[in-house]
Motif scaffolding. Structure first.
Motif, PDB file in Angstrom:
ATOM      1  N   MET A  67       5.575   1.200  -9.191  1.00  0.00           N
ATOM      2  CA  MET A  67       5.355   1.975  -7.970  1.00  0.00           C
ATOM      3  C   MET A  67       5.892   3.405  -8.060  1.00  0.00           C
ATOM      4  SD  MET A  67       3.731   0.000  -5.908  1.00  0.00           S
ATOM      5  CE  MET A  67       2.951  -0.954  -7.218  1.00  0.00           C
ATOM      6  N   GLU A 113       4.883  10.475  -4.889  1.00  0.00           N
ATOM      7  CA  GLU A 113       3.973  11.110  -3.917  1.00  0.00           C
ATOM      8  C   GLU A 113       4.606  11.152  -2.530  1.00  0.00           C
ATOM      9  OE1 GLU A 113       0.609  12.374  -3.968  1.00  0.00           O
ATOM     10  OE2 GLU A 113       1.184  12.651  -6.068  1.00  0.00           O
ATOM     11  N   VAL A 114       5.259  10.079  -2.144  1.00  0.00           N
ATOM     12  CA  VAL A 114       5.901  10.023  -0.826  1.00  0.00           C
ATOM     13  C   VAL A 114       7.002  11.081  -0.736  1.00  0.00           C
ATOM     14  CG1 VAL A 114       7.378   8.622   0.666  1.00  0.00           C
ATOM     15  CG2 VAL A 114       5.356   7.607  -0.412  1.00  0.00           C
ATOM     16  N   VAL A 165       3.668   6.169  -6.734  1.00  0.00           N
ATOM     17  CA  VAL A 165       3.519   6.113  -5.278  1.00  0.00           C
ATOM     18  C   VAL A 165       4.760   6.688  -4.596  1.00  0.00           C
ATOM     19  CG1 VAL A 165       3.264   4.571  -3.293  1.00  0.00           C
ATOM     20  CG2 VAL A 165       1.972   4.126  -5.391  1.00  0.00           C
ATOM     21  N   PHE A 176       4.938   1.906   1.568  1.00  0.00           N
ATOM     22  CA  PHE A 176       6.076   2.564   0.929  1.00  0.00           C
ATOM     23  C   PHE A 176       6.491   3.823   1.690  1.00  0.00           C
ATOM     24  CE2 PHE A 176       4.568  -0.088  -2.548  1.00  0.00           C
ATOM     25  CZ  PHE A 176       5.763  -0.617  -3.007  1.00  0.00           C
ATOM     26  N   ALA A 177       5.517   4.562   2.190  1.00  0.00           N
ATOM     27  CA  ALA A 177       5.839   5.770   2.952  1.00  0.00           C
ATOM     28  C   ALA A 177       6.653   5.430   4.189  1.00  0.00           C
ATOM     29  CB  ALA A 177       4.560   6.503   3.342  1.00  0.00           C
ATOM     30  N   THR A 208       0.825  -1.196   0.000  1.00  0.00           N
ATOM     31  CA  THR A 208       0.000   0.000   0.000  1.00  0.00           C
ATOM     32  C   THR A 208       0.869   1.260   0.000  1.00  0.00           C
ATOM     33  OG1 THR A 208      -0.044   0.101   2.405  1.00  0.00           O
ATOM     34  CG2 THR A 208      -1.763  -1.217   1.318  1.00  0.00           C
ATOM     35  N   PRO A 209       0.310   2.434  -0.311  1.00  0.00           N
ATOM     36  CA  PRO A 209       1.074   3.681  -0.181  1.00  0.00           C
ATOM     37  C   PRO A 209       1.646   3.877   1.218  1.00  0.00           C
ATOM     38  CG  PRO A 209      -0.902   4.070  -1.483  1.00  0.00           C
ATOM     39  CD  PRO A 209      -1.008   2.667  -0.973  1.00  0.00           C
TER      40      PRO A 209
END
Length: 388
Positions: A132, A138-139, A135, A77-78, A73-74
């Motif tokens: 990814m 975005e992080v 994603v 990864f965050a 999920t995001p």
């Protein structure tokens, strides 16, 4: 999420912490999976090894990224990126230049992220991580304040995964120079067009270590690229420094950085072939020689010829350094193992009629940590030698 069943032949390696499953170690029919698909990795007896992603077209069929049951999920990864960045900020406090993510070592196989202050450069080498990219972008933007995110996906490793070679802006605009503070110097980085992702960050700690050897010395920096070794030597009290690289563009960048840091009086550069330069160099000319060549052995089959090249290059450097002088010599070829690297140096010394004292046996910088269970994550060799 589908299950990928693996054979017993790889279980011991996975139990030790290795993160790769090769195609001949997969029990499940690989054609049932799509490239980049995330799976649960299990043994034939039902033991759950972890969560990873598959590429049925690659020799490395699966790369394990997380414990069993993890969803990519995001938030996952965050948290991975947060942990990786926090480690770098702990080992290099106050700096904004570092390798923020180093693939398997940070639990994100196939992903490299380098930070140059407000500019972040991403490189994905696998189908699973390439998917990814939005994603990760975005992080970096929303969690770490990136004003520019670039994709430097021009490494040949991507071809093994059937991925195209590209360079592009993922966020922001790459129309302003990126000046960063590194080694107490101001360095201009070109993250879109420079080699690697802009700078060779893996030599950071080795450049710092060389400071103790260069005071008052005449220094030769071979394969100097943008001149970081040269600039650090000059700033550390070297009497004169000459950097040589075949790239005229890299030499021009080095000259610019020398001017900007007030080091042009002691630090000069020239474009040319390094081996030709050494062939013309007088014997016992320099107090310190630094050699940081590109990888001569990019594949295992290239190793025999690479060893010949490394041996000849080091032999000539040993002849050009004064007796009692220092040779800092490196190899970033993963396929050249450490014991073979030092055996090569012994052959070069014998051919040059020199003996060597090993002062420091070094490797890649701390922001490139290696997994003990994965020798593939350790590649850089750096020997600081006294040539007698």
């Amino acid at each position: 999420m589908q299950e990928l069943v693996v054979k017993r032949s790889c279980e011991r390696r996975l139990l030790q912490g290795h993160r790769w499953v090769f195609s001949n170690e997969v029990e499940s029919p690989l054609k049932a999976f799509s490239a980049g698909e995330w799976v649960q990795v299990v043994s034939a007896s039902g033991l759950r090894w972890g969560t990873g992603y598959v590429n049925p077209h690659s020799l490395i069929a699966c790369r394990i990224a997380a414990p069993p049951g993890t969803e990519p999920t995001p938030a996952f990864f965050a948290e991975k990126v947060r942990q990786a960045v926090a480690f770098r900020e702990r080992i290099y406090p106050g700096t904004t230049v570092y390798r923020a993510v180093y693939g398997e070592s940070d639990g994100l196989p196939g992903l490299v992220v380098d930070r140059y202050d407000w500019a972040w450069v991403m490189q994905t080498t696998t189908a699973g991580m390439a998917a990814m990219e939005p994603v990760i972008t975005e992080v970096l933007v929303h969690k770490h304040g990136a004003r520019l995110v670039l994709a430097r996906n021009d490494t040949s490793a991507r071809t093994l995964e059937g991925l195209p070679l590209t360079k592009r802006v993922l966020f922001g605009a790459a129309d302003n120079p990126v000046d960063v503070a590194l080694h107490g110097l101001t360095i201009r980085v070109d993250p879109l067009e420079g080699q690697k992702t802009g700078l060779f960050l893996d030599q950071r700690d080795n450049r710092e270590a060389v400071r103790r050897y260069v005071s008052g010395a005449e220094v030769l920096d071979l394969f100097c690229y943008q001149g970081l070794w040269s600039l650090v030597a000059a700033a550390s009290g070297a009497a004169r420094v000459l950097g040589v690289d075949q790239s005229r563009e890299a030499v021009e960048r080095a000259e610019r950085d020398a001017r900007e840091n007030g080091l042009s009086d002691r630090c000069r550069f020239q474009a040319g072939d390094v081996l030709d330069f050494l062939k013309r160099s007088p014997r016992e000319r320099y107090d310190v020689i630094i050699m940081d060549p590109p990888a001569f052995a990019k594949t295992k089959s290239a190793l025999p010829n690479a060893l010949k090249g490394y041996t000849d290059l080091n032999r000539r450097a040993m002849l050009a350094v004064r007796r009692g002088g220092i040779l800092v010599t490196c190899s970033c070829s993963y396929h050249l193992k450490e014991d073979a690297f030092y055996a090569m140096l012994l052959r070069a010394a014998q051919a040059a009629g020199r003996s060597l004292r090993l002062l420091e046996a070094r490797g890649q910088a701390l922001d490139h940590p290696a997994l003990l269970a994965m020798p593939e994550t350790r590649y850089l060799k750096c020997a600081v030698l006294e040539v007698r």
